[in-house]
Design a protein around this motif. Structure first.
Motif, PDB file in Angstrom:
ATOM      1  N   ALA A 130      44.682  55.765  34.720  1.00 51.95           N
ATOM      2  CA  ALA A 130      45.021  57.109  34.243  1.00 51.95           C
ATOM      3  C   ALA A 130      45.726  57.062  32.895  1.00 51.95           C
ATOM      4  O   ALA A 130      45.572  57.970  32.060  1.00 51.95           O
ATOM      5  CB  ALA A 130      45.895  57.819  35.277  1.00 51.95           C
ATOM      6  N   ARG A 131      46.486  55.989  32.662  1.00 48.84           N
ATOM      7  CA  ARG A 131      47.189  55.850  31.379  1.00 48.84           C
ATOM      8  C   ARG A 131      46.306  55.191  30.323  1.00 48.84           C
ATOM      9  O   ARG A 131      46.729  55.012  29.187  1.00 48.84           O
ATOM     10  CB  ARG A 131      48.456  55.003  31.564  1.00 48.84           C
ATOM     11  CG  ARG A 131      49.504  55.663  32.451  1.00 48.84           C
ATOM     12  CD  ARG A 131      50.864  54.980  32.272  1.00 48.84           C
ATOM     13  NE  ARG A 131      50.835  53.580  32.607  1.00 48.84           N
ATOM     14  CZ  ARG A 131      51.083  53.105  33.834  1.00 48.84           C
ATOM     15  NH1 ARG A 131      51.351  53.946  34.820  1.00 48.84           N
ATOM     16  NH2 ARG A 131      51.051  51.814  34.070  1.00 48.84           N
ATOM     17  N   GLY A 132      45.124  54.790  30.716  1.00 52.56           N
ATOM     18  CA  GLY A 132      44.215  54.159  29.766  1.00 52.56           C
ATOM     19  C   GLY A 132      44.599  52.733  29.423  1.00 52.56           C
ATOM     20  O   GLY A 132      44.172  52.194  28.412  1.00 52.56           O
ATOM     21  N   SER A 133      45.418  52.105  30.260  1.00 54.92           N
ATOM     22  CA  SER A 133      45.853  50.735  30.004  1.00 54.92           C
ATOM     23  C   SER A 133      44.823  49.743  30.533  1.00 54.92           C
ATOM     24  O   SER A 133      44.393  49.854  31.662  1.00 54.92           O
ATOM     25  CB  SER A 133      47.204  50.479  30.684  1.00 54.92           C
ATOM     26  OG  SER A 133      47.573  49.130  30.543  1.00 54.92           O
ATOM     27  N   ARG A 134      44.446  48.779  29.701  1.00 55.94           N
ATOM     28  CA  ARG A 134      43.461  47.782  30.106  1.00 55.94           C
ATOM     29  C   ARG A 134      43.957  46.364  29.829  1.00 55.94           C
ATOM     30  O   ARG A 134      43.184  45.446  29.633  1.00 55.94           O
ATOM     31  CB  ARG A 134      42.140  47.997  29.363  1.00 55.94           C
ATOM     32  CG  ARG A 134      41.492  49.316  29.684  1.00 55.94           C
ATOM     33  CD  ARG A 134      40.126  49.420  29.022  1.00 55.94           C
ATOM     34  NE  ARG A 134      39.233  48.362  29.427  1.00 55.94           N
ATOM     35  CZ  ARG A 134      38.526  48.364  30.546  1.00 55.94           C
ATOM     36  NH1 ARG A 134      38.632  49.363  31.391  1.00 55.94           N
ATOM     37  NH2 ARG A 134      37.730  47.352  30.844  1.00 55.94           N
ATOM     38  N   ARG A 135      45.290  46.187  29.844  1.00 52.90           N
ATOM     39  CA  ARG A 135      45.831  44.879  29.506  1.00 52.90           C
ATOM     40  C   ARG A 135      46.154  44.040  30.729  1.00 52.90           C
ATOM     41  O   ARG A 135      46.576  42.907  30.605  1.00 52.90           O
ATOM     42  CB  ARG A 135      47.083  45.022  28.636  1.00 52.90           C
ATOM     43  CG  ARG A 135      46.784  45.556  27.247  1.00 52.90           C
ATOM     44  CD  ARG A 135      48.057  45.601  26.411  1.00 52.90           C
ATOM     45  NE  ARG A 135      48.600  44.268  26.175  1.00 52.90           N
ATOM     46  CZ  ARG A 135      48.204  43.452  25.198  1.00 52.90           C
ATOM     47  NH1 ARG A 135      47.244  43.823  24.385  1.00 52.90           N
ATOM     48  NH2 ARG A 135      48.761  42.255  25.050  1.00 52.90           N
ATOM     49  N   CYS A 136      46.025  44.602  31.912  1.00 53.38           N
ATOM     50  CA  CYS A 136      46.273  43.783  33.100  1.00 53.38           C
ATOM     51  C   CYS A 136      44.953  43.518  33.807  1.00 53.38           C
ATOM     52  O   CYS A 136      43.985  44.259  33.682  1.00 53.38           O
ATOM     53  CB  CYS A 136      47.289  44.434  34.041  1.00 53.38           C
ATOM     54  SG  CYS A 136      46.647  45.707  35.124  1.00 53.38           S
ATOM     55  N   LEU A 137      44.924  42.439  34.566  1.00 54.87           N
ATOM     56  CA  LEU A 137      43.683  41.942  35.176  1.00 54.87           C
ATOM     57  C   LEU A 137      43.037  42.970  36.091  1.00 54.87           C
ATOM     58  O   LEU A 137      41.831  43.176  36.056  1.00 54.87           O
ATOM     59  CB  LEU A 137      43.990  40.663  35.949  1.00 54.87           C
ATOM     60  CG  LEU A 137      42.856  40.063  36.772  1.00 54.87           C
ATOM     61  CD1 LEU A 137      41.688  39.695  35.881  1.00 54.87           C
ATOM     62  CD2 LEU A 137      43.345  38.841  37.536  1.00 54.87           C
ATOM     63  N   TRP A 138      43.848  43.622  36.910  1.00 59.83           N
ATOM     64  CA  TRP A 138      43.294  44.493  37.940  1.00 59.83           C
ATOM     65  C   TRP A 138      42.437  45.603  37.346  1.00 59.83           C
ATOM     66  O   TRP A 138      41.381  45.931  37.853  1.00 59.83           O
ATOM     67  CB  TRP A 138      44.442  45.082  38.762  1.00 59.83           C
ATOM     68  CG  TRP A 138      44.093  45.260  40.194  1.00 59.83           C
ATOM     69  CD1 TRP A 138      44.057  46.408  40.896  1.00 59.83           C
ATOM     70  CD2 TRP A 138      43.699  44.230  41.103  1.00 59.83           C
ATOM     71  NE1 TRP A 138      43.672  46.167  42.184  1.00 59.83           N
ATOM     72  CE2 TRP A 138      43.460  44.843  42.341  1.00 59.83           C
ATOM     73  CE3 TRP A 138      43.535  42.849  40.992  1.00 59.83           C
ATOM     74  CZ2 TRP A 138      43.055  44.123  43.458  1.00 59.83           C
ATOM     75  CZ3 TRP A 138      43.142  42.148  42.094  1.00 59.83           C
ATOM     76  CH2 TRP A 138      42.910  42.783  43.310  1.00 59.83           C
ATOM     77  N   THR A 139      42.902  46.209  36.244  1.00 61.91           N
ATOM     78  CA  THR A 139      42.183  47.344  35.684  1.00 61.91           C
ATOM     79  C   THR A 139      41.004  46.920  34.823  1.00 61.91           C
ATOM     80  O   THR A 139      40.212  47.749  34.404  1.00 61.91           O
ATOM     81  CB  THR A 139      43.128  48.208  34.833  1.00 61.91           C
ATOM     82  OG1 THR A 139      43.797  47.364  33.877  1.00 61.91           O
ATOM     83  CG2 THR A 139      44.165  48.885  35.706  1.00 61.91           C
TER      84      THR A 139
ATOM     85  N   VAL B  34      50.872  35.851  39.021  1.00 58.05           N
ATOM     86  CA  VAL B  34      49.663  36.552  39.447  1.00 58.05           C
ATOM     87  C   VAL B  34      49.900  38.060  39.501  1.00 58.05           C
ATOM     88  O   VAL B  34      49.094  38.848  39.013  1.00 58.05           O
ATOM     89  CB  VAL B  34      49.190  36.032  40.823  1.00 58.05           C
ATOM     90  CG1 VAL B  34      48.046  36.885  41.352  1.00 58.05           C
ATOM     91  CG2 VAL B  34      48.748  34.576  40.707  1.00 58.05           C
ATOM     92  N   THR B  35      51.024  38.484  40.084  1.00 59.20           N
ATOM     93  CA  THR B  35      51.259  39.921  40.228  1.00 59.20           C
ATOM     94  C   THR B  35      51.464  40.599  38.885  1.00 59.20           C
ATOM     95  O   THR B  35      50.933  41.681  38.635  1.00 59.20           O
ATOM     96  CB  THR B  35      52.477  40.194  41.127  1.00 59.20           C
ATOM     97  OG1 THR B  35      53.589  39.421  40.682  1.00 59.20           O
ATOM     98  CG2 THR B  35      52.178  39.858  42.567  1.00 59.20           C
ATOM     99  N   GLN B  36      52.235  39.983  37.983  1.00 65.40           N
ATOM    100  CA  GLN B  36      52.497  40.645  36.710  1.00 65.40           C
ATOM    101  C   GLN B  36      51.293  40.630  35.786  1.00 65.40           C
ATOM    102  O   GLN B  36      51.037  41.591  35.062  1.00 65.40           O
ATOM    103  CB  GLN B  36      53.715  40.015  36.036  1.00 65.40           C
ATOM    104  CG  GLN B  36      55.005  40.327  36.775  1.00 65.40           C
ATOM    105  CD  GLN B  36      56.248  39.952  35.987  1.00 65.40           C
ATOM    106  OE1 GLN B  36      56.292  40.070  34.771  1.00 65.40           O
ATOM    107  NE2 GLN B  36      57.272  39.502  36.699  1.00 65.40           N
ATOM    108  N   LEU B  37      50.521  39.537  35.804  1.00 63.67           N
ATOM    109  CA  LEU B  37      49.314  39.524  34.991  1.00 63.67           C
ATOM    110  C   LEU B  37      48.233  40.411  35.589  1.00 63.67           C
ATOM    111  O   LEU B  37      47.447  41.022  34.865  1.00 63.67           O
ATOM    112  CB  LEU B  37      48.777  38.102  34.823  1.00 63.67           C
ATOM    113  CG  LEU B  37      49.201  37.388  33.538  1.00 63.67           C
ATOM    114  CD1 LEU B  37      50.694  37.108  33.553  1.00 63.67           C
ATOM    115  CD2 LEU B  37      48.429  36.085  33.346  1.00 63.67           C
ATOM    116  N   ALA B  38      48.184  40.453  36.923  1.00 62.45           N
ATOM    117  CA  ALA B  38      47.144  41.246  37.571  1.00 62.45           C
ATOM    118  C   ALA B  38      47.513  42.719  37.663  1.00 62.45           C
ATOM    119  O   ALA B  38      46.647  43.586  37.591  1.00 62.45           O
ATOM    120  CB  ALA B  38      46.859  40.700  38.970  1.00 62.45           C
ATOM    121  N   LEU B  39      48.805  43.003  37.838  1.00 58.47           N
ATOM    122  CA  LEU B  39      49.221  44.376  38.125  1.00 58.47           C
ATOM    123  C   LEU B  39      50.165  44.950  37.086  1.00 58.47           C
ATOM    124  O   LEU B  39      50.586  46.104  37.210  1.00 58.47           O
ATOM    125  CB  LEU B  39      49.877  44.436  39.503  1.00 58.47           C
ATOM    126  CG  LEU B  39      49.020  43.910  40.654  1.00 58.47           C
ATOM    127  CD1 LEU B  39      49.827  43.888  41.936  1.00 58.47           C
ATOM    128  CD2 LEU B  39      47.782  44.765  40.832  1.00 58.47           C
TER     129      LEU B  39
END
Length: 445
Positions: A245-254, A177-182
């Protein structure tokens, strides 16, 4: 004067007697059969505490009063529904308030900023579904990697080593959960352990303090709880901001967090739902699974095709009662059977009672995945929110992780549950060894 005094005293006695006589029926929720409040302020909360859990309280309530029963949740009248027939009547016209949020938001303390009623729930559910589906699609290799790490760790153990099953599976759930979400922020085990400590502190109060009100009566417990909640929020928000800020959208949270939503704390329930569903399902399923997955490597596309695996997971959810209670706030006056449910009544869905109702399930206490071959059984399960279109996104996430773990384990290892409780074993992962499920692990030939 004396006659008047006698009359006055007599009148007061009669009045008090009338009030005492009429009090129970006047306090019963809309005339629905059920319990009178044992305390004016707390209602039947002490009765719930005495039973050990809300689920056990509801089991007793429905045994005494039938499938529709009333009680008092503090000063609020409550109605519990304990059969599929009554739930079907209530769900369709009252599907606007999210059931898990109703139970959590009082203690977690948020007011949603997305609007009210049905539109809020629909928008949020679609957003969460999209976020979780995209996260699983983009990060499925990570799920495989984390599962393989656990399997390799177990393969390295001597065959006579006693392994704490629950502790290891809770760790896997937390890592997943943490690594996929965060994202990569939680690759370090120390970060996961620290985060888990705060999570456990919060969840223990949700399970206890929410019911008996003891959290508000203990300044030290409340301080510990609020500190853990604050630290968890701080970590979640800082990670989301950094990734934005880094423009990353591969994790659930963002995928669904935005700066504008920082004051909308409804996202707290997403975290607790993900963690609770994943950890509970992973822990329970190993008491029942068999070799049913074939020999081909697992992929995300193949998971929906594993029909019997789905049946095993469904039956695990049913028999283990992973979600024994849900709740909705009656937003408008409603009706179930001949009973009128007033506006603002707390309506409890006694899912733990329904999942063992002999009118719905044949041999309800027997573990039988084959029951889900019947269309009527699948429809009943779908109605309860555990499968089909009604499935919550968090449970779908848990099903995916559980399937990956099962498909990997069953090809490489055999797990042997120890028949006797192991109390002499000590482990840094286990606080109370006697409450753990202990196993030994052997390699498949």
């Amino acid at each position: 004067m004396l006659d008047f005094a006698i009359f006055a005293v007599t009148f007061v006695i009669i009045l008090v007697g009338a009030v005492l006589y009429l009090y129970p029926s006047s306090r019963r929720a809309s005339g629905i059969p059920g319990l009178n409040p044992t305390d004016e302020k707390d209602g039947n909360l002490q009765d719930i505490v005495n039973k050990g859990s809300l689920h056990e309280f509801l089991v007793s309530l429905h045994q005494e009063f039938g499938s529709v029963a009333s009680f008092w949740f503090g000063s609020r009248p409550g109605v519990s529904l304990g059969s599929v027939q009554q739930l079907r009547q209530h769900i369709n016209p009252n599907h606007s308030t999210d059931s898990f949020e109703t139970m959590l938001k009082s203690l977690l303390g948020y007011q949603s900023g997305m609007g009210g009623g049905a539109s809020e729930t629909v928008i949020r559910k679609k957003m969460y579904e999209s976020a979780i589906n995209n996260t699983l699609k983009n990060n499925f290799p990570l799920v495989l990697k984390l599962v393989e790490e656990l399997v390799e760790k177990w393969k390295s153990f001597p065959e006579d080593q006693h392994t704490p099953l629950c502790a290891h599976l809770l760790g896997l759930a937390m890592k997943t959960v943490t690594q996929l979400a965060l994202g990569e922020s939680f690759r370090d085990d120390a970060e996961v352990i620290s985060f888990r400590k705060n999570h456990n502190a919060i969840w223990s109060e949700i399970g206890k303090g929410y019911l008996d009100g003891s959290l508000e009566k203990s300044s030290s417990r409340k301080g510990h709880y609020e500190k853990a909640l604050s630290e968890m929020e701080s970590v979640l928000l800082s990670v989301a901001k950094a990734r934005k800020a880094r423009g990353s959208r591969r994790c659930l949270w963002t995928l669904f967090f935005s700066p504008a939503s920082q004051n909308d704390r409804s996202w707290r329930t997403v975290w607790f739902s993900l963690w609770l569903d994943a950890s509970s399902l992973l822990t329970c399923v190993f008491g029942h699974f068999t070799s049913f997955l074939g020999s081909d490597p697992i992929t995300l596309d193949k998971i929906p095709q594993l029909r019997y695996c789905q049946q095993v997971l469904n039956e695990t959810v049913r028999t283990a009662k992973l979600t024994p209670v849900a709740a909705r706030l009656q937003e408008v006056e409603g009706k179930v059977d001949q009973h009128v449910i007033p506006k603002e009544t707390l309506v409890i869905y006694a899912l733990g009672v329904v999942l063992q109702d002999s009118d719905t399930w044949s041999a309800p206490y027997r573990f039988d995945p084959d029951r889900f071959e019947e269309e009527s059984v699948r429809k009943s399960f779908c109605l309860l929110g555990f499968s089909g279109n009604q499935t919550c996104p968090e449970l779908r996430f848990a099903y995916t992780v559980a399937t990956v773990l099962l498909s990997t384990l069953v090809r490489q290892l055999k797990l042997h549950r120890l028949k006797e409780q192991v109390v002499e074993v000590r482990s840094e992962l286990v606080a109370t060894p006697k409450d753990e499920t202990w196993i030994t692990v052997s390699k498949r030939n």
